[in-house]
Enzyme design. Structure first.
Site, PDB file in Angstrom:
ATOM      1  N   GLU A 197       0.847  -1.194   0.000  1.00 58.11           N
ATOM      2  CA  GLU A 197       0.000   0.000   0.000  1.00 58.11           C
ATOM      3  C   GLU A 197       0.886   1.248   0.000  1.00 58.11           C
ATOM      4  O   GLU A 197       2.082   1.150   0.302  1.00 58.11           O
ATOM      5  CB  GLU A 197      -0.903  -0.019   1.237  1.00 58.11           C
ATOM      6  CG  GLU A 197      -1.789  -1.265   1.261  1.00 58.11           C
ATOM      7  CD  GLU A 197      -2.888  -1.226   2.309  1.00 58.11           C
ATOM      8  OE1 GLU A 197      -2.816  -0.352   3.209  1.00 58.11           O
ATOM      9  OE2 GLU A 197      -3.803  -2.052   2.198  1.00 58.11           O
ATOM     10  N   PRO A 198       0.320   2.425  -0.293  1.00 53.09           N
ATOM     11  CA  PRO A 198       1.152   3.635  -0.323  1.00 53.09           C
ATOM     12  C   PRO A 198       1.926   3.837   0.976  1.00 53.09           C
ATOM     13  O   PRO A 198       3.064   4.269   0.961  1.00 53.09           O
ATOM     14  CB  PRO A 198       0.131   4.755  -0.554  1.00 53.09           C
ATOM     15  CG  PRO A 198      -1.007   4.098  -1.259  1.00 53.09           C
ATOM     16  CD  PRO A 198      -1.075   2.690  -0.741  1.00 53.09           C
ATOM     17  N   GLY A 241       4.528  -1.489   3.309  1.00 56.77           N
ATOM     18  CA  GLY A 241       5.088  -2.507   2.413  1.00 56.77           C
ATOM     19  C   GLY A 241       5.553  -3.727   3.181  1.00 56.77           C
ATOM     20  O   GLY A 241       4.941  -4.788   3.132  1.00 56.77           O
ATOM     21  N   TRP A 283       2.513  -0.047  -6.105  1.00 62.63           N
ATOM     22  CA  TRP A 283       3.599  -0.830  -6.712  1.00 62.63           C
ATOM     23  C   TRP A 283       3.091  -2.148  -7.278  1.00 62.63           C
ATOM     24  O   TRP A 283       3.757  -3.176  -7.140  1.00 62.63           O
ATOM     25  CB  TRP A 283       4.729  -1.127  -5.700  1.00 62.63           C
ATOM     26  CG  TRP A 283       5.156   0.022  -4.853  1.00 62.63           C
ATOM     27  CD1 TRP A 283       5.101   0.094  -3.499  1.00 62.63           C
ATOM     28  CD2 TRP A 283       5.713   1.271  -5.285  1.00 62.63           C
ATOM     29  NE1 TRP A 283       5.578   1.295  -3.065  1.00 62.63           N
ATOM     30  CE2 TRP A 283       5.963   2.040  -4.138  1.00 62.63           C
ATOM     31  CE3 TRP A 283       6.004   1.813  -6.542  1.00 62.63           C
ATOM     32  CZ2 TRP A 283       6.501   3.315  -4.192  1.00 62.63           C
ATOM     33  CZ3 TRP A 283       6.530   3.081  -6.592  1.00 62.63           C
ATOM     34  CH2 TRP A 283       6.781   3.810  -5.437  1.00 62.63           C
ATOM     35  N   ASP A 306       6.266 -17.175  -0.326  1.00 61.50           N
ATOM     36  CA  ASP A 306       7.262 -18.232  -0.086  1.00 61.50           C
ATOM     37  C   ASP A 306       7.583 -18.975  -1.390  1.00 61.50           C
ATOM     38  O   ASP A 306       8.681 -19.476  -1.579  1.00 61.50           O
ATOM     39  CB  ASP A 306       6.720 -19.257   0.932  1.00 61.50           C
ATOM     40  CG  ASP A 306       6.944 -18.803   2.371  1.00 61.50           C
ATOM     41  OD1 ASP A 306       7.697 -17.836   2.589  1.00 61.50           O
ATOM     42  OD2 ASP A 306       6.365 -19.441   3.275  1.00 61.50           O
ATOM     43  N   GLN A 363      44.473 -10.436 -15.539  1.00 60.97           N
ATOM     44  CA  GLN A 363      43.811 -11.104 -14.411  1.00 60.97           C
ATOM     45  C   GLN A 363      42.710 -10.243 -13.798  1.00 60.97           C
ATOM     46  O   GLN A 363      41.710 -10.769 -13.294  1.00 60.97           O
ATOM     47  CB  GLN A 363      44.837 -11.446 -13.327  1.00 60.97           C
ATOM     48  CG  GLN A 363      45.402 -12.842 -13.501  1.00 60.97           C
ATOM     49  CD  GLN A 363      46.198 -13.288 -12.278  1.00 60.97           C
ATOM     50  OE1 GLN A 363      46.471 -12.509 -11.361  1.00 60.97           O
ATOM     51  NE2 GLN A 363      46.573 -14.545 -12.278  1.00 60.97           N
ATOM     52  N   GLY A 378      33.868   3.000 -19.788  1.00 65.03           N
ATOM     53  CA  GLY A 378      32.936   4.087 -20.130  1.00 65.03           C
ATOM     54  C   GLY A 378      31.773   3.603 -20.987  1.00 65.03           C
ATOM     55  O   GLY A 378      30.640   4.085 -20.854  1.00 65.03           O
ATOM     56  N   GLU A 403       8.720  -8.271  -3.970  1.00 66.82           N
ATOM     57  CA  GLU A 403       8.394  -9.584  -3.379  1.00 66.82           C
ATOM     58  C   GLU A 403       9.074  -9.758  -2.011  1.00 66.82           C
ATOM     59  O   GLU A 403       9.515 -10.849  -1.644  1.00 66.82           O
ATOM     60  CB  GLU A 403       8.721 -10.719  -4.342  1.00 66.82           C
ATOM     61  CG  GLU A 403       7.929 -10.575  -5.645  1.00 66.82           C
ATOM     62  CD  GLU A 403       7.389 -11.855  -6.199  1.00 66.82           C
ATOM     63  OE1 GLU A 403       7.215 -12.823  -5.454  1.00 66.82           O
ATOM     64  OE2 GLU A 403       7.148 -11.874  -7.421  1.00 66.82           O
ATOM     65  N   THR A 407      11.571  -7.053   0.518  1.00 63.86           N
ATOM     66  CA  THR A 407      12.939  -6.533   0.416  1.00 63.86           C
ATOM     67  C   THR A 407      13.922  -7.604   0.895  1.00 63.86           C
ATOM     68  O   THR A 407      13.542  -8.526   1.630  1.00 63.86           O
ATOM     69  CB  THR A 407      13.122  -5.284   1.312  1.00 63.86           C
ATOM     70  OG1 THR A 407      12.894  -5.684   2.673  1.00 63.86           O
ATOM     71  CG2 THR A 407      12.159  -4.168   0.945  1.00 63.86           C
TER      72      THR A 407
HETATM   73  N1  CAA Z   1       3.477 -19.213   5.718  1.00 62.61           N
HETATM   74  C1  CAA Z   1       2.370 -19.448   6.456  1.00 62.61           C
HETATM   75  N2  CAA Z   1       2.029 -18.739   7.553  1.00 62.61           N
HETATM   76  C2  CAA Z   1       2.858 -17.743   7.911  1.00 62.61           C
HETATM   77  C3  CAA Z   1       4.033 -17.434   7.195  1.00 62.61           C
HETATM   78  C4  CAA Z   1       4.339 -18.225   6.061  1.00 62.61           C
HETATM   79  N3  CAA Z   1       5.430 -18.004   5.340  1.00 62.61           N
HETATM   80  N4  CAA Z   1       4.650 -16.412   7.798  1.00 62.61           N
HETATM   81  C5  CAA Z   1       3.911 -16.085   8.851  1.00 62.61           C
HETATM   82  N5  CAA Z   1       2.822 -16.893   8.916  1.00 62.61           N
HETATM   83  C6  CAA Z   1       1.767 -16.890   9.936  1.00 62.61           C
HETATM   84  C7  CAA Z   1       2.350 -17.060  11.350  1.00 62.61           C
HETATM   85  O1  CAA Z   1       2.456 -18.418  11.690  1.00 62.61           O
HETATM   86  C8  CAA Z   1       1.342 -16.339  12.194  1.00 62.61           C
HETATM   87  O2  CAA Z   1       0.214 -17.165  12.392  1.00 62.61           O
HETATM   88  P1  CAA Z   1      -0.474 -17.388  13.856  1.00 62.61           P
HETATM   89  O3  CAA Z   1      -0.728 -16.008  14.421  1.00 62.61           O
HETATM   90  O4  CAA Z   1      -1.706 -18.152  13.549  1.00 62.61           O
HETATM   91  O5  CAA Z   1       0.543 -18.135  14.646  1.00 62.61           O
HETATM   92  C9  CAA Z   1       0.884 -15.184  11.297  1.00 62.61           C
HETATM   93  O6  CAA Z   1       1.135 -15.615   9.949  1.00 62.61           O
HETATM   94  C10 CAA Z   1       1.608 -13.882  11.554  1.00 62.61           C
HETATM   95  O7  CAA Z   1       2.993 -14.157  11.421  1.00 62.61           O
HETATM   96  P2  CAA Z   1       4.114 -13.143  11.921  1.00 62.61           P
HETATM   97  O8  CAA Z   1       3.774 -12.667  13.292  1.00 62.61           O
HETATM   98  O9  CAA Z   1       5.425 -13.809  11.699  1.00 62.61           O
HETATM   99  O10 CAA Z   1       3.924 -11.926  10.903  1.00 62.61           O
HETATM  100  P3  CAA Z   1       4.643 -10.525  10.858  1.00 62.61           P
HETATM  101  O11 CAA Z   1       3.624  -9.464  10.908  1.00 62.61           O
HETATM  102  O12 CAA Z   1       5.773 -10.469  11.852  1.00 62.61           O
HETATM  103  O13 CAA Z   1       5.227 -10.476   9.341  1.00 62.61           O
HETATM  104  C11 CAA Z   1       6.837 -10.776   7.603  1.00 62.61           C
HETATM  105  C12 CAA Z   1       6.138 -11.348   8.855  1.00 62.61           C
HETATM  106  C13 CAA Z   1       7.749 -11.896   7.138  1.00 62.61           C
HETATM  107  C14 CAA Z   1       7.661  -9.548   7.937  1.00 62.61           C
HETATM  108  C15 CAA Z   1       5.777 -10.414   6.509  1.00 62.61           C
HETATM  109  O14 CAA Z   1       5.007  -9.303   6.875  1.00 62.61           O
HETATM  110  C16 CAA Z   1       6.402 -10.197   5.140  1.00 62.61           C
HETATM  111  O15 CAA Z   1       6.712 -11.131   4.420  1.00 62.61           O
HETATM  112  N6  CAA Z   1       6.536  -8.917   4.716  1.00 62.61           N
HETATM  113  C17 CAA Z   1       6.978  -8.593   3.373  1.00 62.61           C
HETATM  114  C18 CAA Z   1       5.816  -8.432   2.444  1.00 62.61           C
HETATM  115  C19 CAA Z   1       6.196  -8.638   1.002  1.00 62.61           C
HETATM  116  O16 CAA Z   1       6.942  -9.543   0.673  1.00 62.61           O
HETATM  117  N7  CAA Z   1       5.645  -7.812   0.119  1.00 62.61           N
HETATM  118  C20 CAA Z   1       5.882  -7.935  -1.278  1.00 62.61           C
HETATM  119  C21 CAA Z   1       4.641  -7.614  -2.057  1.00 62.61           C
HETATM  120  S1  CAA Z   1       4.541  -8.395  -3.605  1.00 62.61           S
HETATM  121  C22 CAA Z   1       5.316  -7.383  -4.697  1.00 62.61           C
HETATM  122  O17 CAA Z   1       6.424  -7.049  -4.498  1.00 62.61           O
HETATM  123  C23 CAA Z   1       4.490  -6.861  -5.818  1.00 62.61           C
HETATM  124  C24 CAA Z   1       4.927  -7.030  -7.209  1.00 62.61           C
HETATM  125  O18 CAA Z   1       4.208  -6.522  -8.011  1.00 62.61           O
HETATM  126  C25 CAA Z   1       6.104  -7.817  -7.661  1.00 62.61           C
END
Ligand code: CAA
Length: 378
Positions: free
Chosen positions: A126-127, A130, A155, A239, A278, A339, A362, A364
């Protein structure tokens, strides 16, 4: 684990390699300059089976796995990371429907993408938000058989052009991840609008947009999973989809190395080709070390996905390692060109601009390290 390619995989790799050489490389610089998405490439990719190949067979698709998707990805990104992002981000929009959707939803949303060239999009950032993905401000209000969506996403690759956007929203801003939902919003939904983000540093042939939702009515039959599943669907998606970013990064690094070898063989200094020094040889050797190591890492992560094994740790390592390795390869590629590398006449300058985004989108690379460290410490 055996990463020997079978006949079908070799053919797939060759198909993607030929496609990059014939359809992408000749136009990449021009579309980058024009900041325009080459739609004809999307259509040609569809014709040869390189667009959205992970759509499951029951929905009419090829049902390719992650390993095969990455084989294609390395080749297409060798041609142009920006154009590859158009296709890769479509898979990013498809993945949450495969992960969180019912078979009926998969057939309804993904089936049409097997009939004509079309893209999907994934709308999480979102704005004002992220990395803290659960802290989203886009709100879904319950209205009986539908959700009323208000807010903005930022984005978003393919956003606005895609047939649908998978939008993550909260039903209660104080509810954290347990209050999130994943909704499929078609591109013609009343109240939905989008703005193109211009003047990006690189990957300018891919369309990046801001999406705006004003009282957009989304039927509940478009909700993936149950109440509160939105955040986890997004995490499970990322993931997986961080691995094709890693594969694309290896493609960029390979391009940087091959362009550097070509140039260094032709360029002379002190009366001999610069390949004889080298200082240049070591740069090429470092690039090869990174490429071989990075490829093994993305292949391992992809193999884990296809085997149905846990893969979040490996996917984060692959994404961070490969994008940083490719950044370094592109940077050293410019250095080899001197250059000439600094101007657009040779492709290495664009490689550096393009690969920077692989360290940001996806998740940082700092967030990848959070994921890696949490896995180590849990
Ligand atoms: N798989 C399944 N469940 C997961 C998980 C995973 N990988 N990661 C966390 N969870 C679950 C946890 O188990 C937890 O569940 P419970 O409360 O039931 O136990 C819940 O989700 C919350 O987990 P966290 O407390 O660990 O979550 P967090 O708020 O600390 O965030 C983070 C974790 C890894 C920082 C996450 O917010 C994150 O990945 N942030 C980055 C976001 C991102 O990648 N954005 C990219 C956007 S896509 C893009 O770039 C667009 C494009 O156009 C290319």
């Amino acid at each position: 684990m055996d990463f020997t390619l079978n006949d079908e995989q070799r053919q797939l790799q060759q198909l993607a390699r030929d496609f990059a050489r014939k359809e992408i490389i000749p136009i990449a610089a021009e579309y980058d300059r024009r900041e325009e998405l080459p739609w004809q490439v999307v259509e040609k990719a569809f014709e040869v089976g390189l667009l959205n190949p992970t759509i499951p067979e029951h929905a009419g698709g090829l049902g390719l796995g992650m390993f095969d998707e990455c084989l294609i990805g390395e080749e297409l990104a060798y041609g142009c990371m920006g154009i590859y992002t158009v296709l890769m981000a479509s898979e990013l929009g498809i993945a949450p429907i495969i992960i969180g959707g019912t078979e009926e939803q998969q057939a309804r949303f993904l089936g049409p993408l097997t009939e004509k060239a079309g893209l999907a999009a994934f709308a999480l950032s979102e704005p004002g938000n992220g990395s803290d993905a659960a802290g989203m401000a886009t709100v879904a209000r319950d209205d009986g058989d539908a959700w009323i969506l208000n807010g903005a996403k930022m984005w978003i690759s393919n956003g606005g052009l895609a047939e649908f956007n998978v939008v993550f929203a909260t039903t209660d801003k104080n509810g954290g991840h347990k209050a999130t939902v994943a909704l499929v919003v078609p591109k013609d939904a009343p109240g939905f609008s989008h703005n193109k983000i211009k003047h990006k540093m690189g990957q300018r042939a891919s369309l990046t947009s801001e999406l705006v939702f004003e009282d957009v009515r989304v039927p509940k039959e478009n909700q993936l999973g149950g109440m509160g599943d939105g955040f986890k669907i997004a995490m499970k998606t990322l993931d997986k989809t961080r691995i094709p970013v890693a594969a694309g990064s290896v493609g960029i690094a390979r391009r940087a190395m091959e362009e550097s070898i070509k140039y260094a063989k032709e360029r002379e200094a002190f009366g001999k080709p610069i390949t004889e020094f080298q200082a240049i040889q070591f740069k090429l050797a470092e690039m090869a070390m990174g490429i071989e190591t990075g490829r093994l890492m993305y292949q391992k992560a992809a193999w884990l996905v296809d085997e149905g094994l846990p893969h979040g740790f490996e996917s984060a390592i692959a994404k961070a390692y490969c994008s940083e390795m490719a950044f370094s390869a592109a940077n050293e590629g410019i250095q080899v060109h001197g250059g000439y590398g600094y101007v657009g006449e040779y492709p290495v300058e664009k490689l550096l601009r393009d690969v920077k985004l692989n360290m940001i989108y996806e998740g940082t690379n700092e967030i990848q390290r959070v994921v890696i460290a949490r896995n180590l410490l849990k």
